[in-house]
Design an enzyme around this catalytic site. Sequence first.
Site, PDB file in Angstrom:
ATOM      1  N   ASP A 105       0.895  -1.164  -0.001  1.00 28.70           N
ATOM      2  CA  ASP A 105      -0.058   0.083  -0.016  1.00 28.70           C
ATOM      3  C   ASP A 105       0.882   1.231  -0.075  1.00 28.70           C
ATOM      4  OD1 ASP A 105      -2.973   0.879   0.685  1.00 28.70           O
ATOM      5  OD2 ASP A 105      -1.653   2.198   1.824  1.00 28.70           O
ATOM      6  N   ASN A 117      -2.273  13.113  -3.691  1.00 29.90           N
ATOM      7  CA  ASN A 117      -3.320  13.467  -4.841  1.00 29.90           C
ATOM      8  C   ASN A 117      -3.910  14.767  -4.554  1.00 29.90           C
ATOM      9  OD1 ASN A 117      -3.348  11.421  -6.670  1.00 29.90           O
ATOM     10  ND2 ASN A 117      -5.103  10.115  -5.358  1.00 29.90           N
ATOM     11  N   HIS A 142      -4.376  14.263  -9.234  1.00 30.82           N
ATOM     12  CA  HIS A 142      -4.581  13.014  -9.574  1.00 30.82           C
ATOM     13  C   HIS A 142      -3.724  12.506 -10.730  1.00 30.82           C
ATOM     14  CE1 HIS A 142      -7.956  11.716  -6.983  1.00 30.82           C
ATOM     15  NE2 HIS A 142      -8.250  13.206  -7.275  1.00 30.82           N
ATOM     16  N   ASP A 159      -1.406   9.158 -10.535  1.00 33.10           N
ATOM     17  CA  ASP A 159      -1.398   8.070 -11.521  1.00 33.10           C
ATOM     18  C   ASP A 159      -0.057   7.896 -11.922  1.00 33.10           C
ATOM     19  OD1 ASP A 159      -4.137   7.958 -11.268  1.00 33.10           O
ATOM     20  OD2 ASP A 159      -4.642   8.904 -13.052  1.00 33.10           O
ATOM     21  N   GLU A 210      -4.594   2.468  -4.383  1.00 31.36           N
ATOM     22  CA  GLU A 210      -3.093   2.482  -4.269  1.00 31.36           C
ATOM     23  C   GLU A 210      -2.572   1.250  -3.677  1.00 31.36           C
ATOM     24  OE1 GLU A 210      -4.698   4.555  -0.364  1.00 31.36           O
ATOM     25  OE2 GLU A 210      -5.304   4.237  -2.531  1.00 31.36           O
TER      26      GLU A 210
END
Length: 313
Positions: free
Chosen positions: A176, A184, A189, A193, A219
């Site tokens: 994680d 973010n 975002h 990404d 994530e």
Amino acid sequence: MKILVAEDESTPALFLRRTLERLGHDVVVALDGMKAWELLQQGELRLVITDWMMPGLDGLELCRKIRGQGDSAYTYIILLTAREGLQDRLAGLNAGADDFLSKPTDPAELAARVAIAGRIVAMQEELERKNLQLAELATTDGLTGLKNRRCFNENLITACSFAVRYGYPLSLVMIDVDHFKSLNDSFGHPAGDSVLATLAGILRSETRDHDIVARYGGEEFAILLPATAAAEASLLAERLRSLTTSYPWPQRPITVSVGVATTGGDLATWSELLEAADRALYHSKRSGRDRITHHDSFTQDVVSHSTCDSLKA
């Protein structure tokens, strides 16, 4: 196009071969049905022109065997016959023939029938290609190119069953990204990404071809390690954590928390393995992040969903 001609008489076989070669095709000739079937097993031949009457394996039986292959690539079959009756044609269609050519064969008709076959085979190949693409899309995460959660869960169930049945270890690594929400929020975002796609590349580069690497959700990533004991899985997990920490991330340093679980002892089902890896992951989160935990190395207390959600922030 590569064409298989199955014809037991040498003169018609030579005529067919020369005519088809003049049309630009690559031709393989079999002088009986059994040889034709053998050649079909050796390589992909998408068009077969076969005589009806042949020793050993006649044209109808060859048609049935080709159609009986099930999920293999479609083979277009033209049946050569001097029979003109409706019942004979129906028998050929029922056996799996796509088209018919009368004997003796007219070169112009042969060229026309083969041209039709070529168009149909081309359409079939395009359909097969698109179906493969759809199948890949159904099992692949669009952002990272890794397996998606559904595909991973299917592999987990199968791999765990085999591991328990045959007595080899199976390890599961859950990863994680730490503080991903704030990443973010701070950089947008697209930046998040980019981090996920880059991390996916790191995971792929450090795992074996037969390991299953997936984006499990958001994530979170998962890696399935067949025939891998706890110590080996922990070493890999630590290497992945270290590589992530040392990577030159453009916005800010990125770290991951990792949980590892291995079959054996009280872990005999896929759900138990998944739950153990998940508990180990959140133990790493609660212990300060940027670390790995194997489920055997701590007291497996219960983590509530609310606690898990807050740790992901």
